[in-house]
Design an enzyme around this catalytic site. Structure first.
Site, PDB file in Angstrom:
ATOM      1  CE1 TYR A  22      -4.004  -2.018   0.113  1.00 40.27           C
ATOM      2  CE2 TYR A  22      -2.897  -3.239   1.858  1.00 40.27           C
ATOM      3  CZ  TYR A  22      -3.919  -3.128   0.944  1.00 40.27           C
ATOM      4  OH  TYR A  22      -4.869  -4.117   0.847  1.00 40.27           O
ATOM      5  CG  HIS A  99     -10.171  -2.000  -5.126  1.00 43.67           C
ATOM      6  ND1 HIS A  99     -10.667  -2.233  -3.873  1.00 43.67           N
ATOM      7  CD2 HIS A  99     -11.145  -2.349  -5.998  1.00 43.67           C
ATOM      8  CE1 HIS A  99     -11.892  -2.706  -3.980  1.00 43.67           C
ATOM      9  NE2 HIS A  99     -12.212  -2.783  -5.258  1.00 43.67           N
TER      10      HIS A  99
HETATM   11  C1  DQA Z   1      -8.191  -2.633  -1.166  1.00 40.09           C
HETATM   12  C2  DQA Z   1      -8.076  -4.095  -1.598  1.00 40.09           C
HETATM   13  C3  DQA Z   1      -8.854  -4.999  -0.647  1.00 40.09           C
HETATM   14  O1  DQA Z   1      -8.747  -6.356  -1.069  1.00 40.09           O
HETATM   15  C4  DQA Z   1      -8.285  -4.891   0.757  1.00 40.09           C
HETATM   16  O2  DQA Z   1      -9.052  -5.665   1.652  1.00 40.09           O
HETATM   17  C5  DQA Z   1      -8.161  -3.491   1.219  1.00 40.09           C
HETATM   18  C6  DQA Z   1      -7.740  -2.446   0.282  1.00 40.09           C
HETATM   19  C7  DQA Z   1      -7.310  -1.699  -2.019  1.00 40.09           C
HETATM   20  O3  DQA Z   1      -7.558  -0.501  -2.001  1.00 40.09           O
HETATM   21  O4  DQA Z   1      -6.379  -2.157  -2.682  1.00 40.09           O
HETATM   22  O5  DQA Z   1      -8.314  -3.205   2.411  1.00 40.09           O
HETATM   23  O6  DQA Z   1      -9.544  -2.221  -1.314  1.00 40.09           O
END
Ligand code: DQA
Length: 147
Positions: A22, A99
């Site tokens: 992330y 996402h």
């Molecule tokens: C997410 C992807 C999801 O699978 C995960 O549970 C998240 C973040 C993303 O922004 O990449 O919490 O939504």
């Protein structure tokens, strides 16, 4: 045009949570990025985050008649929440799913999205850029509903 951005569980821990996936930027950085993207696109934006499914449902319901469109990163609830899908369908606002990562390239349980059936489009795997793409798309669509 007024856009509500909804962020789900654990996104408040950006910068701390799994930085290899992330990144190092924080949730406050994401909010600033979203606000700058909205300014650039000439739209108003409000950003909401909760770790609680019911709070997300409540916020989606409250958007009715107040916002013109939604950008939704339901985070883990993406893969589990019929309640969020039903709320999105109930309010019927133009919705874009976003996402940071690309769930389609991660574990199998992330391949299902309960947000997708209510979304006009999905932007995923672009980091913060997924949000700016979603905002630009909704701003463009406001002047050309065929998009
Ligand atoms: C997410 C992807 C999801 O699978 C995960 O549970 C998240 C973040 C993303 O922004 O990449 O919490 O939504």
């Amino acid at each position: 045009m007024k856009i509500l951005v909804i962020n789900g569980s654990n996104l408040n821990l950006l910068g701390v949570r799994e930085p290899a996936l992330y990144g190092n930027r924080t949730y406050a950085d994401l909010v600033r990025f979203i606000e700058a993207s909205a300014r650039d696109a000439g739209v108003e934006v409000e950003v909401f985050q909760s770790n609680h499914e019911g709070a997300l449902v409540d916020r989606i319901q409250a958007a009715r008649g107040v916002f013109d469109a939604l950008v939704v990163n339901a985070a883990a609830y993406t893969h589990t929440s019929v309640a969020i899908l039903d709320a999105l369908k109930a309010v019927g606002l133009p919705t874009v799913e976003v996402h940071l990562t690309n769930p389609a390239k991660r574990e199998r349980f992330r391949h299902v999205s309960f947000v997708k059936p209510a979304a006009l489009a999905t932007f995923a795997g672009l980091g913060f850029g997924s949000y700016s793409r979603a905002i630009r798309y909704l701003a463009a669509r406001a002047t050309n509903p065929k998009l």
